[in-house]
Scaffold this active site. Structure first.
Site, short mmCIF file in Angstrom:
data_model
loop_
_atom_site.label_atom_id
_atom_site.label_comp_id
_atom_site.label_asym_id
_atom_site.label_seq_id
_atom_site.Cartn_x
_atom_site.Cartn_y
_atom_site.Cartn_z
N ASN A 211 28.05 17.84 -44.78
CA ASN A 211 27.74 17.49 -46.17
C ASN A 211 28.98 16.79 -46.72
O ASN A 211 29.99 17.43 -46.98
CB ASN A 211 27.44 18.76 -46.98
CG ASN A 211 27.31 18.48 -48.47
OD1 ASN A 211 27.14 17.33 -48.88
ND2 ASN A 211 27.41 19.53 -49.27
N LYS B 201 29.41 15.33 -49.50
CA LYS B 201 29.57 15.45 -50.97
C LYS B 201 29.90 14.08 -51.58
O LYS B 201 29.45 13.07 -51.06
CB LYS B 201 30.63 16.49 -51.32
CG LYS B 201 30.44 17.79 -50.54
CD LYS B 201 31.23 18.91 -51.11
CE LYS B 201 31.11 20.13 -50.20
NZ LYS B 201 31.44 21.36 -50.84
N HIS C 54 21.74 22.40 -53.25
CA HIS C 54 23.12 22.81 -52.97
C HIS C 54 23.68 23.51 -54.21
O HIS C 54 23.35 23.15 -55.34
CB HIS C 54 23.97 21.58 -52.62
CG HIS C 54 25.31 21.93 -52.08
ND1 HIS C 54 26.36 22.28 -52.90
CD2 HIS C 54 25.76 22.04 -50.81
CE1 HIS C 54 27.40 22.58 -52.13
NE2 HIS C 54 27.07 22.45 -50.87
N GLU D 263 26.37 23.26 -55.68
CA GLU D 263 27.03 22.36 -56.64
C GLU D 263 26.01 21.66 -57.52
O GLU D 263 26.26 21.41 -58.71
CB GLU D 263 27.91 21.34 -55.87
CG GLU D 263 29.15 22.01 -55.31
CD GLU D 263 29.69 21.39 -54.04
OE1 GLU D 263 29.32 20.26 -53.69
OE2 GLU D 263 30.50 22.07 -53.37
N GLU E 118 24.66 29.70 -47.90
CA GLU E 118 26.02 29.32 -48.28
C GLU E 118 26.51 30.22 -49.41
O GLU E 118 26.19 29.96 -50.59
CB GLU E 118 26.05 27.87 -48.76
CG GLU E 118 25.61 26.88 -47.72
CD GLU E 118 26.24 25.51 -47.95
OE1 GLU E 118 26.91 25.03 -47.05
OE2 GLU E 118 26.07 24.95 -49.05
N GLY F 26 34.27 25.61 -49.91
CA GLY F 26 35.46 24.85 -50.30
C GLY F 26 36.66 25.72 -50.65
O GLY F 26 37.64 25.24 -51.21
N SER G 283 33.14 26.91 -45.65
CA SER G 283 34.44 26.83 -44.98
C SER G 283 34.37 27.01 -43.46
O SER G 283 35.29 27.56 -42.86
CB SER G 283 35.42 27.84 -45.59
OG SER G 283 35.64 27.53 -46.96
#
Ligand code: PEP
Length: 249
Positions: A10, A12, A95, A97, A167, A173, A213
């Site tokens: 991904n 991003k 996702h 985010e 996730e 991250g 991660s």
């Protein structure tokens, strides 16, 4: 039948089109492994140059998002037909985010899931808890809700081809990977949830990734777990390390 692992990057909001082509050229020889599905989910503007650069390799190209309407006055959005027209086969949906910064709800994600299947695009539907939810012991209540609403009205035949990415938000991250035990436990529970919604055959077929991660050092243990069918990889997907993750064995 054994499920084929799927290892997706991904990207991003990283990589201009010219940087993207350079990265694909660097990674192409490193990710050559036909035993797993290798997918690069890239920013919309990078999709076409990445497709071109990846031609003749095992790299499949995915999108990071998609809208649930066919066309019209939705400024800034990308339609499913725009993606399929250039050969996109996968799309990340929901996702964390997008949920956090763009207010996407489980209901929005469910509409996108329907559209993806209608257009023959495989969704990689993300779910996962916050640190507070984990500490309060409500991880699975929260994830079950995300999965149940996300898959509402999706048929068993469709669900069998879907990908779910577990996730944990606290691991994205942050450099904090969930332990293999934590990741396996939740992925197994997600599979149970799919068995309850559908049946055992659907639960056995659906692919469940871990994301958060993942790096070259943690991939092998994570992907060896019975219910972890690969990974969704952020930061490490932009580095040569991604080759080590794809060739984790
Ligand atoms: C992600 O964004 O899906 C992700 C898992 O990111 P990272 O690997 O950087 O934690």
């Amino acid at each position: 039948m054994a499920r084929k692992k799927i290892i997706a990057g991904n990207w991003k909001m990283n990589m201009t089109p010219s940087e993207a082509v350079e990265l694909v050229n660097t990674l192409k020889p490193l990710v050559a492994n036909d035993e797993v599905d290798v997918v690069f989910c890239v920013p919309a503007i990078d999709i076409i140059p990445v497709m071109e650069a990846a031609k003749g390799s095992n790299i499949q190209v995915g999108a990071e998002n998609m809208y649930f309407e066919e066309k019209g006055a939705y400024t800034g959005e990308i339609s499913p037909a725009m993606l399929t027209d250039v050969g996109v086969k996968y799309v990340i949906l929901g996702h964390s985010e997008r949920r956090e910064y763009f207010g996407e709800t489980n209901e929005d994600i469910n509409k996108k899931m329907h559209k993806a299947f209608e257009h023959g695009i495989t969704p990689i539907m993300c779910c996962g808890e916050t640190l507070t939810q984990r500490e309060q012991g409500v991880t699975m209540d929260f994830i079950r809700q995300q999965v149940k609403v996300g898959f509402l009205g999706i048929t068993a035949e469709q669900a069998k081809t879907a990908v779910i990415a577990y996730e944990p938000i606290w691991a994205i991250g942050t450099g904090k990977t969930a332990t293999t035990e934590q990741a396996q436990e939740v992925c197994a529970d997600i599979r149970k949830c799919i068995a309850e919604i559908y049946d055992e055959a659907t639960a056995e077929a659906i692919r469940i990734q871990y994301g958060g991660s993942v790096n070259a050092g943690t991939a092998a243990d994570l992907f060896a777990q019975a219910d972890i069918d690969g990974g969704l990889v952020g930061g490490a997907a932009l580095k040569p390390d991604f080759g080590k993750i794809v060739n984790y064995k």
